[in-house]
Design a protein around this motif. Structure first.
Motif, PDB file in Angstrom:
ATOM      1  N   GLU A 181       8.577  -0.969   0.351  1.00 57.49           N
ATOM      2  CA  GLU A 181       7.609  -1.219   1.412  1.00 57.49           C
ATOM      3  C   GLU A 181       7.877  -2.590   2.011  1.00 57.49           C
ATOM      4  O   GLU A 181       8.072  -3.567   1.285  1.00 57.49           O
ATOM      5  CB  GLU A 181       6.188  -1.163   0.872  1.00 57.49           C
ATOM      6  CG  GLU A 181       5.114  -1.393   1.944  1.00 57.49           C
ATOM      7  CD  GLU A 181       3.699  -1.362   1.370  1.00 57.49           C
ATOM      8  OE1 GLU A 181       2.759  -1.145   2.158  1.00 57.49           O
ATOM      9  OE2 GLU A 181       3.548  -1.564   0.146  1.00 57.49           O
ATOM     10  N   ASP A 182       7.903  -2.682   3.330  1.00 60.57           N
ATOM     11  CA  ASP A 182       8.111  -3.978   3.962  1.00 60.57           C
ATOM     12  C   ASP A 182       6.782  -4.669   4.259  1.00 60.57           C
ATOM     13  O   ASP A 182       5.704  -4.136   3.954  1.00 60.57           O
ATOM     14  CB  ASP A 182       8.983  -3.849   5.217  1.00 60.57           C
ATOM     15  CG  ASP A 182       8.328  -3.044   6.352  1.00 60.57           C
ATOM     16  OD1 ASP A 182       7.081  -2.944   6.384  1.00 60.57           O
ATOM     17  OD2 ASP A 182       9.064  -2.528   7.218  1.00 60.57           O
ATOM     18  N   ASN A 186       5.586  -0.488   6.385  1.00 56.26           N
ATOM     19  CA  ASN A 186       6.504   0.639   6.538  1.00 56.26           C
ATOM     20  C   ASN A 186       7.104   0.997   5.182  1.00 56.26           C
ATOM     21  O   ASN A 186       7.394   0.120   4.364  1.00 56.26           O
ATOM     22  CB  ASN A 186       7.643   0.284   7.501  1.00 56.26           C
ATOM     23  CG  ASN A 186       7.152  -0.047   8.891  1.00 56.26           C
ATOM     24  OD1 ASN A 186       6.413   0.732   9.501  1.00 56.26           O
ATOM     25  ND2 ASN A 186       7.547  -1.200   9.415  1.00 56.26           N
ATOM     26  N   TRP A 188      10.304   2.622   3.222  1.00 59.51           N
ATOM     27  CA  TRP A 188      11.726   2.863   3.409  1.00 59.51           C
ATOM     28  C   TRP A 188      12.244   3.732   2.258  1.00 59.51           C
ATOM     29  O   TRP A 188      12.011   3.432   1.088  1.00 59.51           O
ATOM     30  CB  TRP A 188      12.501   1.550   3.433  1.00 59.51           C
ATOM     31  CG  TRP A 188      12.142   0.643   4.583  1.00 59.51           C
ATOM     32  CD1 TRP A 188      10.969  -0.030   4.768  1.00 59.51           C
ATOM     33  CD2 TRP A 188      12.974   0.307   5.699  1.00 59.51           C
ATOM     34  NE1 TRP A 188      11.008  -0.759   5.920  1.00 59.51           N
ATOM     35  CE2 TRP A 188      12.233  -0.594   6.519  1.00 59.51           C
ATOM     36  CE3 TRP A 188      14.279   0.642   6.079  1.00 59.51           C
ATOM     37  CZ2 TRP A 188      12.752  -1.115   7.690  1.00 59.51           C
ATOM     38  CZ3 TRP A 188      14.799   0.119   7.251  1.00 59.51           C
ATOM     39  CH2 TRP A 188      14.037  -0.755   8.050  1.00 59.51           C
ATOM     40  N   CYS A 197      15.903   5.618   5.613  1.00 55.89           N
ATOM     41  CA  CYS A 197      14.913   6.154   6.549  1.00 55.89           C
ATOM     42  C   CYS A 197      13.640   5.314   6.472  1.00 55.89           C
ATOM     43  O   CYS A 197      13.097   5.085   5.388  1.00 55.89           O
ATOM     44  CB  CYS A 197      14.608   7.604   6.190  1.00 55.89           C
ATOM     45  SG  CYS A 197      13.320   8.363   7.195  1.00 55.89           S
ATOM     46  N   LYS A 198      13.171   4.848   7.629  1.00 57.07           N
ATOM     47  CA  LYS A 198      11.927   4.071   7.700  1.00 57.07           C
ATOM     48  C   LYS A 198      10.799   4.976   8.181  1.00 57.07           C
ATOM     49  O   LYS A 198      10.923   5.658   9.200  1.00 57.07           O
ATOM     50  CB  LYS A 198      12.093   2.884   8.643  1.00 57.07           C
ATOM     51  CG  LYS A 198      10.840   2.009   8.754  1.00 57.07           C
ATOM     52  CD  LYS A 198      11.079   0.786   9.631  1.00 57.07           C
ATOM     53  CE  LYS A 198      11.141   1.148  11.097  1.00 57.07           C
ATOM     54  NZ  LYS A 198      11.169  -0.057  11.965  1.00 57.07           N
ATOM     55  N   TYR A 199       9.681   4.942   7.454  1.00 58.11           N
ATOM     56  CA  TYR A 199       8.507   5.748   7.797  1.00 58.11           C
ATOM     57  C   TYR A 199       7.343   4.815   8.103  1.00 58.11           C
ATOM     58  O   TYR A 199       6.934   4.017   7.257  1.00 58.11           O
ATOM     59  CB  TYR A 199       8.158   6.671   6.629  1.00 58.11           C
ATOM     60  CG  TYR A 199       6.911   7.486   6.816  1.00 58.11           C
ATOM     61  CD1 TYR A 199       6.787   8.403   7.858  1.00 58.11           C
ATOM     62  CD2 TYR A 199       5.829   7.345   5.932  1.00 58.11           C
ATOM     63  CE1 TYR A 199       5.638   9.155   8.012  1.00 58.11           C
ATOM     64  CE2 TYR A 199       4.682   8.097   6.081  1.00 58.11           C
ATOM     65  CZ  TYR A 199       4.584   8.995   7.130  1.00 58.11           C
ATOM     66  OH  TYR A 199       3.438   9.744   7.287  1.00 58.11           O
ATOM     67  N   ASP A 200       6.828   4.891   9.321  1.00 59.83           N
ATOM     68  CA  ASP A 200       5.760   3.985   9.746  1.00 59.83           C
ATOM     69  C   ASP A 200       4.371   4.595   9.613  1.00 59.83           C
ATOM     70  O   ASP A 200       3.393   4.039  10.104  1.00 59.83           O
ATOM     71  CB  ASP A 200       6.001   3.521  11.183  1.00 59.83           C
ATOM     72  CG  ASP A 200       5.921   4.666  12.205  1.00 59.83           C
ATOM     73  OD1 ASP A 200       5.583   5.812  11.823  1.00 59.83           O
ATOM     74  OD2 ASP A 200       6.209   4.409  13.391  1.00 59.83           O
ATOM     75  N   THR A 205      12.486   6.911  11.224  1.00 58.85           N
ATOM     76  CA  THR A 205      13.638   6.333  11.914  1.00 58.85           C
ATOM     77  C   THR A 205      14.780   6.225  10.918  1.00 58.85           C
ATOM     78  O   THR A 205      14.612   5.654   9.838  1.00 58.85           O
ATOM     79  CB  THR A 205      13.327   4.934  12.475  1.00 58.85           C
ATOM     80  OG1 THR A 205      12.195   5.013  13.340  1.00 58.85           O
ATOM     81  CG2 THR A 205      14.521   4.388  13.255  1.00 58.85           C
ATOM     82  N   HIS A 206      15.934   6.782  11.293  1.00 57.46           N
ATOM     83  CA  HIS A 206      17.078   6.805  10.392  1.00 57.46           C
ATOM     84  C   HIS A 206      18.095   5.742  10.796  1.00 57.46           C
ATOM     85  O   HIS A 206      18.343   5.515  11.986  1.00 57.46           O
ATOM     86  CB  HIS A 206      17.744   8.187  10.421  1.00 57.46           C
ATOM     87  CG  HIS A 206      16.841   9.309  10.028  1.00 57.46           C
ATOM     88  ND1 HIS A 206      16.579   9.631   8.715  1.00 57.46           N
ATOM     89  CD2 HIS A 206      16.117  10.182  10.781  1.00 57.46           C
ATOM     90  CE1 HIS A 206      15.747  10.654   8.668  1.00 57.46           C
ATOM     91  NE2 HIS A 206      15.447  11.002   9.908  1.00 57.46           N
ATOM     92  N   VAL A 229      16.627  -7.081   6.985  1.00 57.02           N
ATOM     93  CA  VAL A 229      16.771  -6.074   5.940  1.00 57.02           C
ATOM     94  C   VAL A 229      18.202  -6.121   5.392  1.00 57.02           C
ATOM     95  O   VAL A 229      19.168  -5.984   6.146  1.00 57.02           O
ATOM     96  CB  VAL A 229      16.477  -4.660   6.485  1.00 57.02           C
ATOM     97  CG1 VAL A 229      16.514  -3.643   5.350  1.00 57.02           C
ATOM     98  CG2 VAL A 229      15.130  -4.627   7.192  1.00 57.02           C
TER      99      VAL A 229
END
Length: 349
Positions: A181-182, A186, A188, A197-200, A205-206, A229
């Motif tokens: 988690e950022d 988000n 990841w 893959c980032k999930y918001d 987003t890949h 990152v």
């Protein structure tokens, strides 16, 4: 293939042969000798310091070990663990411990172990990683994808598969190599063959090889103080049945905004495997390569430490020491920069 087995096969071999405990960082790693019988574990897969200052060491085959400042104690299947393969341990806000094992997710309340099976198949119960995010949501990564856990049951969380132009290993395509988690919340997901893959919370987003990554086989991710990152990858060609073709790109990338860069001048960052990237309490980035030791990045320059094992785990304790676990045992880099092999006999201080 098993996850740790793949890692071990991928990292070639390490020089771990005898009894010297102190390692001069200016010496070559082949001068280091390790007494294997006294190691914490042949493979130390995770290192964790709990809220009381106890140190925990996950192993592949020896269960999990805890050092309380005075003695080292092992917990195995004889104590209630479902498996002696423990790849990680985390402490929840309520003081309960959660362990990733080879046979499900395990809760430890300080007295008893309670096991939770994800599903009926082997891959679902092979827990690779666990994230307890800022909202106290449990994200469980397995060899069969991602699950969300509510404390009682698991619900599969579907992640779309991006189109890739590289060959996929069908045996590992559902493996989740990491979940992070950022600072913005988000989530990841790191995947073997499908990049990161980032999930918001709403969309995915890949980030893939075509975007600048060395490889679509992503093993590690870390965020620095500036929001950049750092991404570790392995050489995808390692899976090729032909030994002569097991060479390609892998190592370290850094994503600044949406731009992905590499470090061609650093040995081990471009054509090898990187399984650990770690940001310590002072925001220093540590990167473990397979054949070129560990690098410390202070934001200006990289400094190399000759650690003679392939690293699977890194953790800074409250005293500022950096602990390193991997194929060959356990090491510690003291604040003075001294690299020491820590065995069941110590030295602990």
């Amino acid at each position: 293939m098993k996850l740790i087995t793949l890692i071990i096969l991928s990292i070639l071999s390490t020089s771990c042969n005898s009894q010297e405990k102190k390692v001069n960082t200016t010496k070559k790693s082949d001068s280091v000798k390790v007494e294997m019988e006294a190691q914490i574990g042949e493979y130390v897969t995770n290192i964790f310091e709990d809220s009381k200052g106890n140190l925990w060491f996950g192993t592949n085959g020896n269960g999990i070990a805890r050092y309380d400042g005075e003695k080292l104690k092992y917990f195995t299947t004889k104590d209630g663990l479902p498996s002696d393969r423990v790849t990680a341990i985390k402490e929840g806000s309520n003081g309960i411990f959660w362990l990733n094992t080879g046979e499900g997710l395990t809760k430890y309340d300080g007295t008893n172990f309670t096991n939770f099976l994800v599903g009926d198949d082997f891959n679902s119960n092979m827990i690779a990683n666990l994230l307890i995010d800022s909202k106290n949501v449990f994200w469980v990564g397995t060899w069969n994808g991602v699950y969300k856990f509510d404390g009682k049951s698991f619900r599969h969380f579907s992640i779309p598969f991006p189109k890739v132009d590289t060959k996929i290993n069908e045996d590992t395509k559902n493996w989740i190599m990491g979940i992070s988690e950022d600072a913005k919340g988000n989530i990841w997901f790191l995947r073997d063959g499908y990049g990161v893959c980032k999930y918001d919370g709403n969309s995915f987003t890949h980030f893939l090889k075509k975007d600048g990554l060395h490889s679509n086989n992503v093993t590690q991710i870390e965020f620095d103080k500036d929001g950049n990152v750092w991404i570790g990858t392995r050489v995808a060609e390692r899976d090729d049945p032909d030994p002569k073709k097991r060479f390609g790109k892998g190592g370290v990338n850094k994503m600044i905004g949406n731009k992905i860069i590499s470090f061609p001048e650093i040995a081990g960052f471009n054509d090898g495997d990187v399984y650990q990237i770690y940001s310590d309490k002072s925001d220093t980035i540590w990167i473990a390569t397979v054949k070129n030791g560990v690098y410390k990045y202070d934001g200006k320059a990289f400094k190399n430490y000759k650690v003679p094992i392939s690293i699977m785990a890194m953790m800074e304790d409250r005293k500022g020491n950096l602990w390193l676990g991997g194929a060959g045992g356990l090491y510690r880099i003291n604040q003075s920069g001294e690299v020491i092999n820590v065995t069941t006999k110590g030295p602990w201080k």
